[in-house]
Design a protein around this motif. Structure first.
Motif, PDB file in Angstrom:
ATOM      1  N   MET A   1       0.764  -1.039  -0.051  1.00  0.00           N
ATOM      2  CA  MET A   1       0.068  -0.090   0.094  1.00  0.00           C
ATOM      3  C   MET A   1       0.884   1.327   0.161  1.00  0.00           C
ATOM      4  O   MET A   1       1.550   1.384   1.086  1.00  0.00           O
ATOM      5  CB  MET A   1      -0.995   0.047   1.080  1.00  0.00           C
ATOM      6  N   ARG A   2       0.910   1.990  -1.019  1.00  0.00           N
ATOM      7  CA  ARG A   2       1.684   3.019  -1.261  1.00  0.00           C
ATOM      8  C   ARG A   2       1.504   4.130  -0.211  1.00  0.00           C
ATOM      9  O   ARG A   2       2.519   4.367   0.314  1.00  0.00           O
ATOM     10  CB  ARG A   2       1.562   3.652  -2.641  1.00  0.00           C
ATOM     11  N   SER A   3       0.278   4.541  -0.099  1.00  0.00           N
ATOM     12  CA  SER A   3       0.011   5.640   0.887  1.00  0.00           C
ATOM     13  C   SER A   3       0.542   5.294   2.313  1.00  0.00           C
ATOM     14  O   SER A   3       0.952   6.133   2.944  1.00  0.00           O
ATOM     15  CB  SER A   3      -1.441   5.913   0.817  1.00  0.00           C
ATOM     16  N   LEU A   4       0.221   4.084   2.701  1.00  0.00           N
ATOM     17  CA  LEU A   4       0.931   3.415   4.207  1.00  0.00           C
ATOM     18  C   LEU A   4       2.579   3.670   4.046  1.00  0.00           C
ATOM     19  O   LEU A   4       3.005   4.214   5.111  1.00  0.00           O
ATOM     20  CB  LEU A   4       0.246   2.220   4.296  1.00  0.00           C
ATOM     21  N   SER A   5       3.060   3.274   2.997  1.00  0.00           N
ATOM     22  CA  SER A   5       4.492   3.187   2.925  1.00  0.00           C
ATOM     23  C   SER A   5       4.852   4.851   2.876  1.00  0.00           C
ATOM     24  O   SER A   5       5.831   4.952   3.766  1.00  0.00           O
ATOM     25  CB  SER A   5       4.836   2.720   1.654  1.00  0.00           C
ATOM     26  N   GLU A 263      -3.380  -4.308   4.684  1.00  0.00           N
ATOM     27  CA  GLU A 263      -1.688  -4.833   4.337  1.00  0.00           C
ATOM     28  C   GLU A 263      -1.627  -6.054   4.393  1.00  0.00           C
ATOM     29  O   GLU A 263      -1.138  -6.825   3.418  1.00  0.00           O
ATOM     30  CB  GLU A 263      -0.846  -4.135   5.107  1.00  0.00           C
ATOM     31  N   GLN A 264      -2.062  -6.780   5.349  1.00  0.00           N
ATOM     32  CA  GLN A 264      -1.903  -8.267   5.453  1.00  0.00           C
ATOM     33  C   GLN A 264      -2.865  -9.199   4.577  1.00  0.00           C
ATOM     34  O   GLN A 264      -2.272  -9.934   3.774  1.00  0.00           O
ATOM     35  CB  GLN A 264      -2.346  -8.809   6.799  1.00  0.00           C
ATOM     36  N   VAL A 265      -4.064  -8.524   4.128  1.00  0.00           N
ATOM     37  CA  VAL A 265      -4.601  -9.091   3.057  1.00  0.00           C
ATOM     38  C   VAL A 265      -4.212  -8.993   1.713  1.00  0.00           C
ATOM     39  O   VAL A 265      -3.872 -10.304   1.028  1.00  0.00           O
ATOM     40  CB  VAL A 265      -5.986  -8.737   2.951  1.00  0.00           C
ATOM     41  N   VAL A 266      -3.374  -7.871   1.402  1.00  0.00           N
ATOM     42  CA  VAL A 266      -2.793  -7.867  -0.025  1.00  0.00           C
ATOM     43  C   VAL A 266      -1.611  -8.664   0.019  1.00  0.00           C
ATOM     44  O   VAL A 266      -1.430  -9.297  -1.140  1.00  0.00           O
ATOM     45  CB  VAL A 266      -2.352  -6.198  -0.229  1.00  0.00           C
ATOM     46  N   SER A 267      -0.731  -8.665   0.939  1.00  0.00           N
ATOM     47  CA  SER A 267       0.598  -9.193   1.105  1.00  0.00           C
ATOM     48  C   SER A 267       0.509 -10.696   0.866  1.00  0.00           C
ATOM     49  O   SER A 267       1.167 -11.590   0.317  1.00  0.00           O
ATOM     50  CB  SER A 267       1.604  -8.727   2.129  1.00  0.00           C
ATOM     51  N   ARG A 268      -0.631 -11.339   1.673  1.00  0.00           N
ATOM     52  CA  ARG A 268      -0.868 -12.817   1.625  1.00  0.00           C
ATOM     53  C   ARG A 268      -1.924 -13.121   0.384  1.00  0.00           C
ATOM     54  O   ARG A 268      -2.047 -14.431   0.128  1.00  0.00           O
ATOM     55  CB  ARG A 268      -1.602 -13.122   2.847  1.00  0.00           C
ATOM     56  N   GLU A 269      -2.331 -12.159  -0.317  1.00  0.00           N
ATOM     57  CA  GLU A 269      -2.971 -12.333  -1.423  1.00  0.00           C
ATOM     58  C   GLU A 269      -4.346 -13.266  -1.223  1.00  0.00           C
ATOM     59  O   GLU A 269      -4.792 -14.176  -1.878  1.00  0.00           O
ATOM     60  CB  GLU A 269      -2.258 -13.152  -2.787  1.00  0.00           C
ATOM     61  N   ILE A 281      -9.220   0.196  -1.654  1.00  0.00           N
ATOM     62  CA  ILE A 281     -10.066   1.520  -1.623  1.00  0.00           C
ATOM     63  C   ILE A 281     -10.849   1.993  -0.712  1.00  0.00           C
ATOM     64  O   ILE A 281     -10.952   3.574  -0.177  1.00  0.00           O
ATOM     65  CB  ILE A 281     -10.922   1.226  -2.890  1.00  0.00           C
ATOM     66  N   ARG A 282     -11.459   1.280   0.259  1.00  0.00           N
ATOM     67  CA  ARG A 282     -12.093   1.733   1.423  1.00  0.00           C
ATOM     68  C   ARG A 282     -11.042   2.469   2.274  1.00  0.00           C
ATOM     69  O   ARG A 282     -11.512   3.344   2.792  1.00  0.00           O
ATOM     70  CB  ARG A 282     -12.676   0.635   2.085  1.00  0.00           C
ATOM     71  N   VAL A 283     -10.098   1.779   2.657  1.00  0.00           N
ATOM     72  CA  VAL A 283      -9.154   2.323   3.541  1.00  0.00           C
ATOM     73  C   VAL A 283      -8.549   3.805   3.139  1.00  0.00           C
ATOM     74  O   VAL A 283      -8.618   4.652   3.818  1.00  0.00           O
ATOM     75  CB  VAL A 283      -8.025   1.333   3.928  1.00  0.00           C
ATOM     76  N   ASP A 284      -8.253   3.648   1.961  1.00  0.00           N
ATOM     77  CA  ASP A 284      -7.309   4.821   1.483  1.00  0.00           C
ATOM     78  C   ASP A 284      -8.279   5.999   1.029  1.00  0.00           C
ATOM     79  O   ASP A 284      -8.074   7.066   1.404  1.00  0.00           O
ATOM     80  CB  ASP A 284      -6.698   4.526   0.053  1.00  0.00           C
ATOM     81  N   SER A 285      -9.659   5.573   0.851  1.00  0.00           N
ATOM     82  CA  SER A 285     -10.560   6.592   0.861  1.00  0.00           C
ATOM     83  C   SER A 285     -10.931   7.320   2.215  1.00  0.00           C
ATOM     84  O   SER A 285     -11.051   8.494   2.180  1.00  0.00           O
ATOM     85  CB  SER A 285     -12.022   6.086   0.387  1.00  0.00           C
ATOM     86  N   ALA A 286     -10.878   6.420   3.168  1.00  0.00           N
ATOM     87  CA  ALA A 286     -11.024   7.264   4.433  1.00  0.00           C
ATOM     88  C   ALA A 286      -9.977   8.193   4.760  1.00  0.00           C
ATOM     89  O   ALA A 286     -10.365   8.994   5.276  1.00  0.00           O
ATOM     90  CB  ALA A 286     -11.035   5.932   5.497  1.00  0.00           C
ATOM     91  N   PHE A 287      -8.775   7.648   4.597  1.00  0.00           N
ATOM     92  CA  PHE A 287      -7.590   8.641   4.638  1.00  0.00           C
ATOM     93  C   PHE A 287      -7.638   9.695   3.944  1.00  0.00           C
ATOM     94  O   PHE A 287      -7.533  10.844   4.305  1.00  0.00           O
ATOM     95  CB  PHE A 287      -6.259   7.902   4.890  1.00  0.00           C
ATOM     96  N   GLY A 288      -8.164   9.628   2.662  1.00  0.00           N
ATOM     97  CA  GLY A 288      -8.138  10.736   1.878  1.00  0.00           C
ATOM     98  C   GLY A 288      -8.996  11.787   2.075  1.00  0.00           C
ATOM     99  O   GLY A 288      -8.859  13.039   2.038  1.00  0.00           O
ATOM    100  N   LEU A 289     -10.261  11.225   2.936  1.00  0.00           N
ATOM    101  CA  LEU A 289     -11.198  12.408   3.712  1.00  0.00           C
ATOM    102  C   LEU A 289     -10.396  13.277   4.772  1.00  0.00           C
ATOM    103  O   LEU A 289     -10.667  14.335   4.512  1.00  0.00           O
ATOM    104  CB  LEU A 289     -12.357  11.498   4.183  1.00  0.00           C
ATOM    105  N   LEU A 290      -9.477  12.410   5.369  1.00  0.00           N
ATOM    106  CA  LEU A 290      -8.976  13.195   6.529  1.00  0.00           C
ATOM    107  C   LEU A 290      -7.948  14.247   5.908  1.00  0.00           C
ATOM    108  O   LEU A 290      -7.695  15.220   6.352  1.00  0.00           O
ATOM    109  CB  LEU A 290      -8.296  12.121   7.387  1.00  0.00           C
TER     110      LEU A 290
END
Length: 379
Positions: A1-5, A263-269, A281-290
């Motif tokens: 997740m680029r935004s988390l990195s 991140e765990q869901v993505v890394s473990r596919e 998208i849900r997580v990054d959208s939430a942070f985008g609002l902030l």
């Protein structure tokens, strides 16, 4: 997740080595009473993030602050929740310090020692019950020679066992004898102040959210922030700034916790590519609002409009994260749930955003009034 990195890289910029130090501790040990996470936060200059550079701090802005909060929350929701209490108090008090005369020399002296001394500030503003008025003081103040005697409790109070300074909302007699809101700055240790066990949940237990009791705790007059005839809007300004910063910082902390699950869901596919994309998208959208709300504040948005915008962001984030953690736990699967409680505790921690003030019901009428173009009140 680029935004988390990106958030983690920024955290490393302000607090080199903190994330690694947190990551070296097993998750279960990070989130228990007596956890070393707050000590690590202090040791890596966590106290100075929002302290202006002229006071020895990092001078981070709102956008950087929420990104750092997200990074911290991704590793330890406990330390991120505790940090939010320190940071919003810091931002509030230094906002008053910008204009000459709004704080006393004694108050400015206290602020001058926060970053250099790595001093942590706990918040004694009213909270804990989702439908209570967050502006009603939980501590009473009785005038005495040279200041006030404080009595009352604050529970829960994050940083209760590590705090160097407690800021408490109090009611003091006004010029006409009627009580008016003020803010006391209590240096620790203080005679009459004691800490008692209160937090009974193993989720977020590392935030030191126990009960603080004040019994005839003396605070000098010069360490009480209150309105004056020359500055009648001082406490109103303080309340608004505090409210905006608190909602941004605490929401970002929980986005961080949800980000780790995604991140765990993505890394473990886990799941299909479409399911993983929907989760991110849900997580990054939430942070985008902030981020949007933080940018608006940086651009000068203030007062009622800032309060309304951060409330809209906070409640939308709350809903998006609830959906995201449910989806993440399901995609991680039953064996993950059986073998370790770490992800279940993370998911539960995210849900705690709903318990921070103001509750959705308490904010409904003010928000609707604002949308209709009427004055906004926080009661």
């Amino acid at each position: 997740m680029r935004s988390l990195s990106t958030a983690r890289e920024l955290c490393d910029h302000y607090h080199p080595g903190l994330l690694k130090a947190l990551g070296d501790i097993p998750y279960a040990r990070r989130e228990v009473p007596g956890s070393p996470v707050i000590d690590l936060f202090r040791a890596h200059d966590g106290a100075g993030l929002l302290v202006p550079r002229e006071y020895g701090g990092h001078g981070a802005d709102a956008l950087d602050a929420i990104r750092v909060q997200r990074a911290l929350g991704s590793l330890s929701p406990s330390v991120a929740a505790a940090a939010a209490m320190h940071h919003f108090t810091t931002a509030t008090l230094y906002a008053l310090a910008v204009d000459p005369g709004r704080l006393t020399p004694a108050q400015l002296e206290v602020l001058s020692g926060i970053a250099p001394g790595r001093r942590l500030m706990a918040s004694g503003w009213a909270e804990g019950r989702t439908q209570q008025n967050i502006l009603v003081p939980a501590v009473s103040a009785t005038p005495t020679e040279g200041g006030y005697l404080l009595n009352g409790t604050k529970k829960p109070c994050s940083l209760s066992r590590s705090m160097d300074l407690l800021t408490a909302s109090i009611a003091v007699p006004g010029p006409d004898g009627a009580p008016e809101l003020a803010l006391a700055m209590v240096n620790l240790p203080a005679r009459g102040l004691s800490v008692h066990p209160f937090w009974g949940n193993d989720v977020l237990a590392g935030a030191e959210s126990d009960e603080v009791r004040l019994t005839d705790v003396f605070v000098p007059e010069e360490l009480v922030v209150r309105t004056t005839a020359e500055d009648p809007g001082r406490l109103d300004d303080l309340q608004t700034v505090a409210f905006v910063w608190f909602e941004l910082l605490i929401s970002a902390a929980y986005v961080g916790a949800a980000s780790t699950l995604a991140e765990q869901v993505v890394s473990r596919e886990r799941g299909t590519a479409g399911e993983r994309a929907a989760l991110v998208i849900r997580v990054d959208s939430a942070f985008g609002l902030l981020e949007g709300a933080a940018r608006a504040v940086l651009a000068g948005l203030g007062g009622e409009e800032a309060v309304a915008q951060v409330l809209v962001a906070r409640y939308t984030v709350q809903d998006l994260l609830a959906q995201a953690v449910d989806q993440a736990v399901e995609l991680l699967g039953g064996l993950d749930f059986i073998r370790s409680g770490d992800h279940a505790r993370l998911a539960t921690a995210v849900r705690a955003l709903a318990f921070h003030p103001p509750g959705r019901g308490a904010a409904a009428e003010p928000l609707l009034a604002w949308f209709a173009g009427h004055p906004l009140e926080l009661s």
